[in-house]
Design a protein around this motif. Structure first.
Motif, PDB file in Angstrom:
ATOM      1  N   ALA A  18      14.961 -14.218  42.625  1.00  0.00           N
ATOM      2  CA  ALA A  18      13.727 -14.160  43.136  1.00  0.00           C
ATOM      3  C   ALA A  18      12.637 -13.761  42.053  1.00  0.00           C
ATOM      4  O   ALA A  18      12.468 -12.605  41.895  1.00  0.00           O
ATOM      5  N   LYS A  19      12.398 -15.033  41.237  1.00  0.00           N
ATOM      6  CA  LYS A  19      11.265 -14.562  40.360  1.00  0.00           C
ATOM      7  C   LYS A  19      10.232 -14.070  40.681  1.00  0.00           C
ATOM      8  O   LYS A  19       9.459 -14.424  41.557  1.00  0.00           O
ATOM      9  N   GLY A  20       9.911 -12.862  39.865  1.00  0.00           N
ATOM     10  CA  GLY A  20       8.440 -12.172  40.261  1.00  0.00           C
ATOM     11  C   GLY A  20       8.607 -11.031  41.445  1.00  0.00           C
ATOM     12  O   GLY A  20       7.731 -10.405  41.866  1.00  0.00           O
ATOM     13  N   VAL A  21       9.945 -11.039  41.696  1.00  0.00           N
ATOM     14  CA  VAL A  21      10.076 -10.056  43.241  1.00  0.00           C
ATOM     15  C   VAL A  21      11.084  -8.637  42.577  1.00  0.00           C
ATOM     16  O   VAL A  21      11.940  -9.235  41.943  1.00  0.00           O
ATOM     17  N   LEU A  29      32.088  -2.967  46.062  1.00  0.00           N
ATOM     18  CA  LEU A  29      32.345  -4.157  46.147  1.00  0.00           C
ATOM     19  C   LEU A  29      34.164  -4.451  46.518  1.00  0.00           C
ATOM     20  O   LEU A  29      34.726  -3.743  45.598  1.00  0.00           O
ATOM     21  N   LEU A  30      34.243  -5.236  47.545  1.00  0.00           N
ATOM     22  CA  LEU A  30      35.606  -5.600  47.728  1.00  0.00           C
ATOM     23  C   LEU A  30      36.520  -6.374  46.651  1.00  0.00           C
ATOM     24  O   LEU A  30      37.661  -6.337  46.202  1.00  0.00           O
ATOM     25  N   SER A  31      35.805  -7.168  46.009  1.00  0.00           N
ATOM     26  CA  SER A  31      36.222  -8.129  44.996  1.00  0.00           C
ATOM     27  C   SER A  31      34.923  -8.316  44.160  1.00  0.00           C
ATOM     28  O   SER A  31      33.629  -8.346  44.542  1.00  0.00           O
ATOM     29  N   GLY A  32      35.569  -8.785  42.836  1.00  0.00           N
ATOM     30  CA  GLY A  32      34.439  -9.145  41.900  1.00  0.00           C
ATOM     31  C   GLY A  32      33.672  -8.102  41.241  1.00  0.00           C
ATOM     32  O   GLY A  32      33.712  -6.910  41.504  1.00  0.00           O
ATOM     33  N   GLU A  33      32.702  -8.303  40.492  1.00  0.00           N
ATOM     34  CA  GLU A  33      31.896  -7.439  39.583  1.00  0.00           C
ATOM     35  C   GLU A  33      30.243  -7.701  40.272  1.00  0.00           C
ATOM     36  O   GLU A  33      30.053  -8.549  40.844  1.00  0.00           O
ATOM     37  N   SER A  34      29.818  -6.466  39.997  1.00  0.00           N
ATOM     38  CA  SER A  34      28.331  -6.626  40.281  1.00  0.00           C
ATOM     39  C   SER A  34      27.553  -7.577  39.619  1.00  0.00           C
ATOM     40  O   SER A  34      27.703  -7.875  38.384  1.00  0.00           O
ATOM     41  N   ALA A  35      26.698  -8.418  40.380  1.00  0.00           N
ATOM     42  CA  ALA A  35      26.055  -9.285  39.667  1.00  0.00           C
ATOM     43  C   ALA A  35      24.895  -8.716  38.911  1.00  0.00           C
ATOM     44  O   ALA A  35      24.193  -7.793  39.111  1.00  0.00           O
ATOM     45  N   THR A  36      24.663  -9.109  37.603  1.00  0.00           N
ATOM     46  CA  THR A  36      23.549  -8.696  36.939  1.00  0.00           C
ATOM     47  C   THR A  36      22.798  -9.936  35.894  1.00  0.00           C
ATOM     48  O   THR A  36      23.366 -11.002  36.090  1.00  0.00           O
ATOM     49  N   CYS A  37      21.780  -9.716  35.519  1.00  0.00           N
ATOM     50  CA  CYS A  37      21.009 -10.591  34.747  1.00  0.00           C
ATOM     51  C   CYS A  37      20.166  -9.967  33.558  1.00  0.00           C
ATOM     52  O   CYS A  37      19.740  -8.945  33.754  1.00  0.00           O
ATOM     53  N   PRO A  38      19.755 -10.750  32.485  1.00  0.00           N
ATOM     54  CA  PRO A  38      18.954 -10.224  31.344  1.00  0.00           C
ATOM     55  C   PRO A  38      17.578  -9.933  31.875  1.00  0.00           C
ATOM     56  O   PRO A  38      17.163 -10.365  33.047  1.00  0.00           O
ATOM     57  N   GLU A  39      16.644  -9.242  31.247  1.00  0.00           N
ATOM     58  CA  GLU A  39      15.295  -8.944  31.588  1.00  0.00           C
ATOM     59  C   GLU A  39      14.715 -10.200  32.073  1.00  0.00           C
ATOM     60  O   GLU A  39      14.740 -11.468  31.411  1.00  0.00           O
ATOM     61  N   ILE A  40      14.154 -10.381  33.116  1.00  0.00           N
ATOM     62  CA  ILE A  40      13.134 -11.498  33.625  1.00  0.00           C
ATOM     63  C   ILE A  40      11.914 -11.528  33.204  1.00  0.00           C
ATOM     64  O   ILE A  40      11.066 -10.501  33.630  1.00  0.00           O
ATOM     65  N   PRO A  58      17.607  -5.353  34.346  1.00  0.00           N
ATOM     66  CA  PRO A  58      17.568  -3.809  33.979  1.00  0.00           C
ATOM     67  C   PRO A  58      16.617  -3.082  34.645  1.00  0.00           C
ATOM     68  O   PRO A  58      16.820  -1.759  34.983  1.00  0.00           O
ATOM     69  N   TYR A  59      15.532  -3.578  35.061  1.00  0.00           N
ATOM     70  CA  TYR A  59      14.423  -3.032  35.567  1.00  0.00           C
ATOM     71  C   TYR A  59      14.221  -3.068  37.067  1.00  0.00           C
ATOM     72  O   TYR A  59      13.019  -2.684  37.610  1.00  0.00           O
ATOM     73  N   GLY A  60      15.208  -3.872  37.373  1.00  0.00           N
ATOM     74  CA  GLY A  60      14.961  -3.879  39.070  1.00  0.00           C
ATOM     75  C   GLY A  60      14.546  -5.175  39.739  1.00  0.00           C
ATOM     76  O   GLY A  60      14.200  -5.304  40.904  1.00  0.00           O
ATOM     77  N   ASN A  61      14.223  -6.155  38.763  1.00  0.00           N
ATOM     78  CA  ASN A  61      13.528  -7.392  39.199  1.00  0.00           C
ATOM     79  C   ASN A  61      14.890  -8.319  39.963  1.00  0.00           C
ATOM     80  O   ASN A  61      15.926  -8.229  39.178  1.00  0.00           O
ATOM     81  N   PHE A  62      14.731  -8.945  40.923  1.00  0.00           N
ATOM     82  CA  PHE A  62      15.580  -9.677  41.563  1.00  0.00           C
ATOM     83  C   PHE A  62      16.081 -10.845  40.412  1.00  0.00           C
ATOM     84  O   PHE A  62      15.407 -11.574  40.014  1.00  0.00           O
ATOM     85  N   CYS A  63      17.481 -11.173  40.454  1.00  0.00           N
ATOM     86  CA  CYS A  63      17.753 -12.050  39.635  1.00  0.00           C
ATOM     87  C   CYS A  63      17.612 -13.573  40.228  1.00  0.00           C
ATOM     88  O   CYS A  63      17.248 -14.385  39.664  1.00  0.00           O
TER      89      CYS A  63
END
Length: 385
Positions: free
Chosen positions: A313-316, A374-385, A306-311
């Motif tokens: 790449a930890k810490g980026v 996106l042509l197919s599928g949904e946007s990737a997301t992840c919980p707070e890292i 939710p805060y823009g941290n890459f799913c």
């Protein structure tokens, strides 16, 4: 009579304790803390409130007390991050001020051949985590880092949401975390008030407002109009100005009422100086994902928390670099002239002046339509890292 003498002695001792640091100033230190540089700039520019002046004095006074009661670590080894951490925190003020809005505490260690630059990352201090990172100024390929939690001997106590007591290896520091995120919405024109995202305090000390235009889907930075200027500006053209110290280039918008950040000196970006732009000081706990996916569609593939941290790449964190890197001021004059010719509305002009090439990364992938869908599928997301 004896009670009076005792009272006089107590008053005299207190007077000496208070007056000495004011007369002698801060003790000489083998580590330079960025908080003091920012405090001095704030004082010179008149940007300190009464509360901030008190906090600054308390921090400087605590640095003096530290020199009296704490024996600092004698030495460190560059390849031993733990020794570097002990060396730094044993010299830090007992009450340390974290001014940059992403909650990094910056320091510099002078050496015989140059200097070492680094920071303490306090973003996750509420979760009991502290990180250290540093590099050799003469050779940035030489760097080290250290991640600590309770299992590594670090103890953290949140006194309040913005006061963190950190203890490690017998050293205790009370950190005052940044307060420049969403507090005190700025005084802006009504249409701009709707686009305000967060206050950003750069490690240079300069204050910005991070903005987002939901219709045109772009981020931009304005110099905080409520903050006194930290440097003298030199006019390049009638509407283009450059900071004497920072070399930030601004474009005057709305008859000079606001300054739109347009350019950052490329050399400062390469050298990772305090004037490399505000992208790395976006407050850490601002909900950004929807805005990021809108402005940078390519992020939908790998996803962010939710805060823009890459799913992946930890810490980026996704960098919001909505301005140009320039090497010569003439480049920026040419860009401004082009934008003025190619745009027909204020929003178009600002979007052009705050262009970030990452906004078009999705065009290089067959997974997207030209508008970022996106042509197919949904946007990737992840919980707070």
């Amino acid at each position: 009579m004896q009670i009076k003498r005792k009272s006089m002695k107590i008053v005299l001792v207190l007077f000496v304790l208070v007056l000495t640091p004011l007369v002698l100033g801060r003790p000489q230190n083998q580590v330079i803390f960025n908080q003091n540089t920012i405090l001095e700039a704030d004082r010179e520019s008149g940007n300190l409130s009464v509360a901030e002046r008190v906090k600054g004095w308390l921090s400087n006074y605590s640095e003096y007390l530290r020199s009296l009661i704490r024996k600092p670590s004698d030495s460190y080894e560059f390849d031993d991050p733990t020794s570097v951490l002990k060396y730094v925190i044993s010299r830090a003020p007992l009450f340390a001020l974290v001014q940059p809005s992403e909650d990094y505490y910056y320091f510099t260690i002078p050496t015989s051949t140059g200097s070492i630059s680094g920071n303490l990352r306090l973003v996750d201090i509420a979760r009991g985590k502290l990180s250290l990172g540093y590099f050799d100024r003469k050779d940035a390929s030489k760097f080290n880092s250290l991640n600590l939690s309770s299992s590594d001997g670090i103890a953290t106590t949140m006194i309040s949401s913005r006061l963190a007591l950190v203890s490690f290896s017998g050293t205790h520091i009370l950190f005052s975390l940044s307060s420049d995120s969403l507090d005190n919405e700025p005084k802006l024109a009504p249409d701009l008030r709707k686009q305000f995202v967060a206050r950003v305090r750069d490690e240079s000390g300069i204050k910005f407002l991070m903005m987002f235009n939901p219709e045109r889907k772009f981020f931009y930075y304005l110099a905080d109009p409520e903050s006194n200027k930290y440097e003298e500006y030199k006019a390049i053209t009638d509407d283009v100005i450059v900071g004497g110290k920072s070399k930030f280039i601004f474009y005057r918008v709305r008859n000079g009422q606001y300054l739109l950040l347009t350019g950052v000196l490329e050399q400062n970006v390469k050298l990772n100086t305090f004037f490399d732009g505000p992208f790395d000081q976006v407050p850490p706990h601002i909900p950004l994902r929807d805005m990021l996916y809108s402005s940078y569609p390519y992020l939908k593939l790998s996803g962010t928390d939710p805060y823009g941290n890459f799913c992946i790449a930890k810490g980026v964190r996704s960098a919001i670099t909505s301005y140009y890197n320039y090497s010569e001021t003439d480049q920026m004059v040419s860009i401004v002239e082009r934008c003025l010719k190619e745009t027909i509305s204020e929003a178009n002009l600002w979007e052009c002046l705050a262009y970030d090439e990452k906004r078009d990364f999705h065009r290089q992938s067959r997974a997207f339509t030209s508008d970022g869908t996106l042509l197919s599928g949904e946007s990737a997301t992840c919980p707070e890292i």
